[in-house]
Enzyme design. Structure first.
Site, PDB file in Angstrom:
ATOM      1  N   ASP A  88     -10.016   3.921 -24.313  1.00  0.00           N
ATOM      2  CA  ASP A  88     -10.551   3.702 -22.979  1.00  0.00           C
ATOM      3  C   ASP A  88     -10.267   4.895 -22.073  1.00  0.00           C
ATOM      4  O   ASP A  88      -9.453   5.750 -22.415  1.00  0.00           O
ATOM      5  CB  ASP A  88      -9.907   2.456 -22.352  1.00  0.00           C
ATOM      6  CG  ASP A  88     -10.488   1.191 -22.928  1.00  0.00           C
ATOM      7  OD1 ASP A  88     -11.706   1.156 -23.135  1.00  0.00           O
ATOM      8  OD2 ASP A  88      -9.711   0.255 -23.177  1.00  0.00           O
ATOM      9  N   ARG A 119      -2.934  -5.906 -21.233  1.00  0.00           N
ATOM     10  CA  ARG A 119      -3.823  -5.406 -22.283  1.00  0.00           C
ATOM     11  C   ARG A 119      -3.183  -4.290 -23.119  1.00  0.00           C
ATOM     12  O   ARG A 119      -3.709  -3.916 -24.163  1.00  0.00           O
ATOM     13  CB  ARG A 119      -5.184  -4.989 -21.720  1.00  0.00           C
ATOM     14  CG  ARG A 119      -5.170  -3.835 -20.792  1.00  0.00           C
ATOM     15  CD  ARG A 119      -6.505  -3.697 -20.086  1.00  0.00           C
ATOM     16  NE  ARG A 119      -7.592  -3.323 -20.981  1.00  0.00           N
ATOM     17  CZ  ARG A 119      -7.773  -2.117 -21.492  1.00  0.00           C
ATOM     18  NH1 ARG A 119      -6.910  -1.158 -21.235  1.00  0.00           N
ATOM     19  NH2 ARG A 119      -8.800  -1.863 -22.270  1.00  0.00           N
ATOM     20  N   PRO A 158       0.818  -1.220   0.000  1.00  0.00           N
ATOM     21  CA  PRO A 158       0.000   0.000   0.000  1.00  0.00           C
ATOM     22  C   PRO A 158       0.850   1.268   0.000  1.00  0.00           C
ATOM     23  O   PRO A 158       0.386   2.339  -0.371  1.00  0.00           O
ATOM     24  CB  PRO A 158      -0.806  -0.100   1.296  1.00  0.00           C
ATOM     25  CG  PRO A 158      -0.648  -1.472   1.802  1.00  0.00           C
ATOM     26  CD  PRO A 158       0.555  -2.076   1.171  1.00  0.00           C
TER      27      PRO A 158
HETATM   28  C1  LIG Z   1      -2.430  -6.581   5.166  1.00  0.00           C
HETATM   29  S1  LIG Z   1      -1.371  -6.032   3.915  1.00  0.00           S
HETATM   30  C2  LIG Z   1      -0.063  -5.337   4.838  1.00  0.00           C
HETATM   31  C3  LIG Z   1      -0.256  -3.904   5.103  1.00  0.00           C
HETATM   32  C4  LIG Z   1       0.938  -3.272   5.799  1.00  0.00           C
HETATM   33  N1  LIG Z   1       1.025  -3.682   7.158  1.00  0.00           N
HETATM   34  C5  LIG Z   1       0.803  -1.755   5.744  1.00  0.00           C
HETATM   35  O1  LIG Z   1       0.212  -1.180   6.632  1.00  0.00           O
HETATM   36  O2  LIG Z   1       1.249  -1.168   4.746  1.00  0.00           O
HETATM   37  C6  LIG Z   1      -0.675  -7.522   3.294  1.00  0.00           C
HETATM   38  C7  LIG Z   1      -0.127  -7.439   1.882  1.00  0.00           C
HETATM   39  O3  LIG Z   1      -1.173  -7.136   0.965  1.00  0.00           O
HETATM   40  C8  LIG Z   1      -0.655  -6.441  -0.135  1.00  0.00           C
HETATM   41  N2  LIG Z   1      -1.420  -5.200  -0.293  1.00  0.00           N
HETATM   42  C9  LIG Z   1      -2.361  -4.721   0.551  1.00  0.00           C
HETATM   43  N3  LIG Z   1      -2.893  -3.605   0.105  1.00  0.00           N
HETATM   44  C10 LIG Z   1      -2.285  -3.315  -1.064  1.00  0.00           C
HETATM   45  C11 LIG Z   1      -2.405  -2.257  -2.004  1.00  0.00           C
HETATM   46  N4  LIG Z   1      -3.235  -1.251  -1.836  1.00  0.00           N
HETATM   47  N5  LIG Z   1      -1.619  -2.302  -3.119  1.00  0.00           N
HETATM   48  C12 LIG Z   1      -0.755  -3.313  -3.302  1.00  0.00           C
HETATM   49  N6  LIG Z   1      -0.604  -4.343  -2.445  1.00  0.00           N
HETATM   50  C13 LIG Z   1      -1.350  -4.346  -1.341  1.00  0.00           C
HETATM   51  C14 LIG Z   1       0.826  -6.178   0.118  1.00  0.00           C
HETATM   52  O4  LIG Z   1       1.575  -7.138  -0.594  1.00  0.00           O
HETATM   53  C15 LIG Z   1       0.925  -6.382   1.620  1.00  0.00           C
HETATM   54  O5  LIG Z   1       2.191  -6.807   2.008  1.00  0.00           O
END
Ligand SMILES: C[S@@+](CC[C@H](N)C(=O)[O-])C[C@H]1O[C@@H](n2cnc3c(N)ncnc32)[C@H](O)[C@@H]1O
Length: 247
Positions: free
Chosen positions: A168, A153, A88
């Site tokens: 798009d 795509r 995230p």
């Molecule tokens: C529960 S999340 C971990 C969140 C982390 N503790 C934080 O607060 O940033 C578990 C995993 O989901 C994936 N993930 C969750 N949200 C994401 C997002 N918005 N974009 C990309 N990957 C995401 C990532 O690989 C992350 O390591």
């Protein structure tokens, strides 16, 4: 283009790429998608892939050793691929970023779980950190599916001639105009007459204006970056002044 998905849950991808456009792209050899189970690279007795965080706190952290072994094994096969960490906190995935990624030879995509990965994975191996939006998923797998789909795509030959990525939303910096198909009337709602007129110039003009109108209503900030003609700017001024009704 080659996508390597590093995951603790490879089954999550089983149906995701087995239909429609992505399936055909794989069959035509335009893309290659492989998943790699990180647990196969945990060499201790119990194949442990996560552990408690140093310093305490909730949740578990993905251990560095299995991930390192998994990344190095895949990278040995794909020296040109970039290593992507889904998080995230990464760079937000926008269409312009997807266009950049589509130029890569391949992506090795790390799907995090729990509280994420040990920081040393990021420091030692990661080329790009990507977020698919300002929200938190339980794991990186759904984000990986989004990433593979969006990049695929744009690759030559993946979309047929009847589909166009440029038309798009975001392709030209604006949201797409409304689309209609038969029937011409449904529950009292009719297709805008201009679309039935056969006048291609007027249709094109209507679509451009609708595209501008929708962007102005839903995602006004996109207009700051969009390539606008004098006519577009004039129409937007009309919208701001309360004009610009649909025909
Ligand atoms: C529960 S999340 C971990 C969140 C982390 N503790 C934080 O607060 O940033 C578990 C995993 O989901 C994936 N993930 C969750 N949200 C994401 C997002 N918005 N974009 C990309 N990957 C995401 C990532 O690989 C992350 O390591």
């Amino acid at each position: 283009m080659k996508f390597d998905l590093l995951t603790l849950f490879p089954d999550m991808f089983s149906g995701a790429f087995s239909d429609s456009i992505i399936k055909h792209a794989v069959e035509k050899g335009l893309i290659e998608i492989s998943s790699h189970n990180i647990r196969d690279f945990a060499f201790d007795k119990h194949r442990v892939t996560d552990d408690y965080p140093y310093g305490g706190g909730a949740g578990m952290v993905m251990k560095v050793e299995p991930l390192a072994a998994c990344i190095e094994s895949v990278k040995a096969e794909r020296p040109l691929s970039k290593v992507v960490l889904l998080t995230p906190g990464g760079r937000p995935l926008k269409q312009s970023f997807v266009e950049e990624l589509a130029l890569e030879d391949g992506l090795i995509i790390i799907c995090g779980r729990y509280e994420g990965v040990d920081e040393r994975v990021r420091e030692l191996f990661v080329d790009l950190e990507i977020s698919i939006g300002d929200f938190v998923l339980t794991g990186g797998e759904p984000a990986a599916i989004v990433l593979v789909d969006a990049v695929s795509r744009l690759l030559p030959g993946v979309l047929g001639s009847r589909q166009s990525a440029e038309e798009d939303s975001f392709g030209n910096g604006l949201l797409e105009y409304p689309q209609y198909t038969r029937p011409p009337e449904f529950r009292g709602l009719t297709v805008p007459p201009v679309l039935l007129s056969g006048n291609h110039r007027e249709i094109e003009c209507w679509r451009r204006r609708e595209s501008l109108r929708r962007t102005w209503l839903m995602r006004r900030e996109l207009l700051d970056e969009a390539d606008l003609t004098e006519e577009d700017k004039h129409y937007l001024r009309m919208l701001r002044d309360g004009g610009g009704t649909q025909n």
